[in-house]
Motif scaffolding. Structure first.
Motif, PDB file in Angstrom:
ATOM      1  N   TYR A  65     -50.505 -18.781  83.118  1.00 19.60           N
ATOM      2  CA  TYR A  65     -51.206 -19.888  83.772  1.00 19.60           C
ATOM      3  C   TYR A  65     -51.171 -19.719  85.289  1.00 19.60           C
ATOM      4  N   MET A  66     -51.307 -18.485  85.723  1.00 17.01           N
ATOM      5  CA  MET A  66     -51.339 -18.150  87.143  1.00 17.01           C
ATOM      6  C   MET A  66     -52.751 -17.731  87.529  1.00 17.01           C
ATOM      7  N   VAL A  67     -53.236 -18.279  88.626  1.00 17.52           N
ATOM      8  CA  VAL A  67     -54.567 -17.968  89.153  1.00 17.52           C
ATOM      9  C   VAL A  67     -54.399 -17.370  90.538  1.00 17.52           C
ATOM     10  N   HIS A  68     -55.177 -16.326  90.828  1.00 17.00           N
ATOM     11  CA  HIS A  68     -55.200 -15.727  92.161  1.00 17.00           C
ATOM     12  C   HIS A  68     -56.634 -15.745  92.682  1.00 17.00           C
ATOM     13  N   HIS A  69     -56.827 -16.300  93.870  1.00 18.33           N
ATOM     14  CA  HIS A  69     -58.107 -16.240  94.572  1.00 18.33           C
ATOM     15  C   HIS A  69     -57.922 -15.372  95.804  1.00 18.33           C
ATOM     16  N   LEU A  70     -58.783 -14.375  95.972  1.00 14.30           N
ATOM     17  CA  LEU A  70     -58.691 -13.444  97.093  1.00 14.30           C
ATOM     18  C   LEU A  70     -59.887 -13.656  98.021  1.00 14.30           C
ATOM     19  N   TRP A  71     -59.587 -13.888  99.315  1.00 14.50           N
ATOM     20  CA  TRP A  71     -60.607 -14.186 100.312  1.00 14.50           C
ATOM     21  C   TRP A  71     -60.481 -13.213 101.478  1.00 14.50           C
ATOM     22  N   ARG A 117     -50.728 -16.135 100.958  1.00 16.68           N
ATOM     23  CA  ARG A 117     -50.319 -14.943 101.699  1.00 16.68           C
ATOM     24  C   ARG A 117     -51.474 -14.502 102.583  1.00 16.68           C
ATOM     25  N   ILE A 118     -51.202 -14.243 103.852  1.00 13.10           N
ATOM     26  CA  ILE A 118     -52.162 -13.586 104.721  1.00 13.10           C
ATOM     27  C   ILE A 118     -51.764 -12.120 104.773  1.00 13.10           C
ATOM     28  N   MET A 119     -52.703 -11.231 104.459  1.00 18.54           N
ATOM     29  CA  MET A 119     -52.383  -9.822 104.265  1.00 18.54           C
ATOM     30  C   MET A 119     -53.259  -8.939 105.163  1.00 18.54           C
ATOM     31  N   ASN A 155     -50.200  -5.088 103.311  1.00 17.88           N
ATOM     32  CA  ASN A 155     -48.890  -5.616 103.684  1.00 17.88           C
ATOM     33  C   ASN A 155     -49.051  -7.103 103.977  1.00 17.88           C
ATOM     34  N   THR A 156     -48.088  -7.901 103.527  1.00 15.47           N
ATOM     35  CA  THR A 156     -48.124  -9.330 103.812  1.00 15.47           C
ATOM     36  C   THR A 156     -47.780  -9.561 105.281  1.00 15.47           C
ATOM     37  N   TRP A 157     -48.632 -10.312 105.956  1.00 15.61           N
ATOM     38  CA  TRP A 157     -48.452 -10.645 107.375  1.00 15.61           C
ATOM     39  C   TRP A 157     -47.756 -11.992 107.498  1.00 15.61           C
TER      40      TRP A 157
END
Length: 255
Positions: A200-206, A244-246, A84-86
């Motif tokens: 042309y969309m990039v997603h980085h997950l941390w 987004r912080i999730m 869930n997005t916080w």
């Protein structure tokens, strides 16, 4: 004088970077040049905007159904994470799936799910709870980790970048070197670029222990020589960016 020296140092570093092996954008499709060669993974990311009054019921519905698909060997797919997005878009759920076998695996799963009564009931009930939904099909960058389950508790940041058309190879070349600066606390979870959906969309997950850990880790990156250059040269490639912080749902393999 200080400005002149900084510019000389920056140009000197840029000149040195020319000798680092780079991808030639003229030789092949971006997906072949940037994606991992040793596997044939396809990812799907889903964004579900939920009616605020339905969020708890939606989460319960997902926790009842999605893990069973993940665990069933008949389906060549895995639930990588569900959140869930916080901070960011409120009352939103984000799901990340991996299909081992690429597009044929995706098609196989979709065909089997249409015959799965439990899933079709879930889908019908879910539709009553949503305001909107969208998805994208993604490949993972060859220089990123493959996402694997991790223990928690963690918070996750999904940073999404809409790049200028024609700049994906350049982005990949810079981040192939930059990712080493962001591995100190094992915060790098996965890096992806879109194939279908918004292009042309990039997603980085941390992953971080908490918001303060996020702040400290990001600030520490600036102490590494070369990180400032990555920021300097990649920012002009971006048209739009979002963070987004999730918070993981109970059933998420990424805790």
């Amino acid at each position: 004088m200080h400005v002149c020296i900084s510019l000389v140092n920056r140009e000197d570093s840029w000149f040195k970077s020319l000798f680092v092996r780079k991808v030639d954008p003229r030789k092949d499709a971006h997906s072949h040049l940037l994606a991992k060669k040793e596997d044939n993974n396809l990812y799907k990311i889903q964004f579900h905007n939920v009616k605020p009054e339905c969020l708890d019921a939606y989460n319960k519905l997902c926790e009842d159904v999605l893990p069973s698909i993940h665990a069933d060997p008949e389906y060549p797919c895995e639930l990588v994470g569900t959140w869930n997005t916080w901070y960011g878009e409120q009352d939103q759920a984000v799901h990340l799936w991996r299909y081992r076998g690429g597009y044929p695996a995706l098609t196989d799963v979709m065909n089997k799910l249409r015959q799965n009564k439990e899933f079709m009931d879930y889908r019908n009930e879910r539709g009553k709870m949503l305001l909107s939904r969208r998805n994208q099909l993604l490949l993972e960058f060859s220089f990123w980790n493959e996402p694997v389950p991790r223990s928690g508790p963690n918070i996750y940041e999904l940073r999404s970048y809409q790049l200028r058309p024609g700049t994906m190879i350049e982005w990949g070349n810079y981040w192939a070197r930059a990712i080493e600066f962001r591995q100190q606390n094992h915060e790098a979870v996965g890096g992806f670029f879109s194939q279908i959906g918004s292009l042309y969309m990039v997603h980085h997950l941390w992953a971080y222990k908490d918001l303060q850990s996020r702040e400290d880790t990001r600030n520490a990156a600036w102490q590494h020589e070369g990180w400032d250059e990555v920021v300097y040269y990649t920012v002009p490639l971006i048209q739009h960016m979002e963070s987004r912080i999730m918070i993981p749902m109970k059933s998420s393999p990424l805790k």
